[in-house]
Design an enzyme around this catalytic site. Structure first.
Site, short mmCIF file in Angstrom:
data_model
loop_
_atom_site.label_atom_id
_atom_site.label_comp_id
_atom_site.label_asym_id
_atom_site.label_seq_id
_atom_site.Cartn_x
_atom_site.Cartn_y
_atom_site.Cartn_z
N SER A 49 -42.32 -54.19 44.42
CA SER A 49 -42.11 -53.33 45.60
C SER A 49 -43.42 -52.67 46.03
CB SER A 49 -41.06 -52.26 45.30
OG SER A 49 -39.85 -52.86 44.89
N ASN A 50 -44.17 -52.13 45.06
CA ASN A 50 -45.44 -51.49 45.38
C ASN A 50 -46.47 -52.48 45.90
OD1 ASN A 50 -45.75 -48.38 44.40
ND2 ASN A 50 -44.16 -49.44 43.24
N LYS A 170 -36.15 -54.23 34.27
CA LYS A 170 -36.79 -53.05 34.83
C LYS A 170 -35.71 -52.35 35.64
CE LYS A 170 -39.92 -51.28 38.30
NZ LYS A 170 -40.67 -51.56 39.55
N SER A 172 -34.55 -49.50 38.04
CA SER A 172 -34.90 -48.47 39.02
C SER A 172 -33.66 -47.97 39.74
CB SER A 172 -35.90 -49.04 40.04
OG SER A 172 -37.08 -49.48 39.42
N GLY A 195 -37.92 -47.82 35.56
CA GLY A 195 -38.61 -48.21 36.79
C GLY A 195 -39.21 -47.06 37.56
#
Length: 301
Positions: A49-50, A170, A172, A195
């Site tokens: 995402s980042n 992960k 989130s 996450g």
């Protein structure tokens, strides 16, 4: 040779993709990796995402992976984001990135274009099919807020964690991370990572072994220090540091997402640069607010 647990036990940075005039700044990405090599980070995760992976072409994404592979320290774990909407497309992309060079794991986002159909049966079939055909072990990426509300259940994890080529998740989501930890059979080679910084220390207390933290893009060593303090049994100091970073995070990533993370990087000596449209740069006032938040914590003068 390191075990799966050794590779995942620690803080992973979800690497951002720097853009300049809407083009990928590969040289700046290289500079970020070389600088992060000197930190305590366990490893890197590009194309998450980042990394604005949805905004990259496959050609750009593969070149990003090439840059990270070429410049990472050999002791750093490499997880590469590879999720696509179909099992077939996901498998093909994993094979492409695996041809570039050595990667440790592929992170696979829950498919989400048809959210009402993404029940346990569909997700178990999807991940099993990908894992059966992937040349590298896979990790499940559970982030409902960015996946049309799709969340993989602890019940599904209890089954998928038995697959020899599925090694972790992960998480989130807003789910209690303990529900995922407790769903994994004791003899499974499957591990849970937090996450976000807000779940990180709580996750360690409940049995997770690390985290993939956006804050690790600009304060990598302090993120690692939380886990160091916890592992040393210095719980009070771990709580203090976690509380401090969570408070700061609420003013940065919590308020402005990836664009704010890039802004903090720019202010702290990394090359976050700009986002790619449709994401818009922060306004001057918003940049100033992030600068003030970092000044208050003594990170910049």
């Amino acid at each position: 040779m390191k075990s799966v647990k050794e590779k995942l036990n620690g803080v992973i940075s979800p690497i951002v993709t720097p853009f300049v005039d809407q083009e990928v700044g590969y040289k700046m990405l290289e500079e970020n990796i070389l600088k992060m090599n000197k930190t305590k980070l366990k490893g890197y995760m590009p194309l998450g995402s980042n990394g604005e992976f949805k905004s990259l072409t496959d050609e750009e994404a593969i070149k990003v992976v090439e840059v990270v592979i070429k410049n990472r320290s050999k002791d750093k774990t490499l997880i590469v984001g590879a999720g696509r909407e179909s099992a077939k497309a996901t498998i093909e992309f994993i094979k492409k990135i695996n041809d570039v060079g050595e990667i440790d794991f592929a992170s696979v986002l829950t498919p989400n274009y048809f959210p009402s159909k993404m029940n346990d049966e569909a997700l178990i079939k999807f991940y099993t099919t990908v894992a059966d055909n992937s040349p590298v072990p896979i990790m499940i990426y559970n982030i409902p807020k960015s996946a049309n509300g799709v969340m993989i259940s602890p019940k599904a994890i209890s089954e998928l964690s038995l697959h020899e080529n599925i090694v972790g998740i992960k998480d989130s989501s807003k789910e209690d991370i303990a529900n995922y930890v407790n769903a994994v059979p004791a003899d499974s080679n499957f591990y849970v990572l937090s996450g976000s910084i807000t779940k990180f220390l709580d996750g360690l207390k409940k049995g997770s072994i690390g985290g993939v933290l956006s804050m690790a893009n600009y304060l990598p060593d302090l993120c690692c220090e939380i886990q160091e303090l916890y592992n040393q049994g210095n719980y009070i100091e771990a709580e203090k540091l976690s509380s401090r970073l969570c408070k700061l995070n609420s003013k940065i990533s919590g308020a402005g997402g990836v664009v704010a993370v890039k802004t903090a990087m720019n202010l702290l000596g990394y090359k976050g640069m700009e986002p790619r449209i449709p994401l818009l740069p922060l306004k001057d006032k918003e940049i100033e607010e992030i600068k003030m938040a970092l000044q208050e914590e003594g990170f910049i003068e």
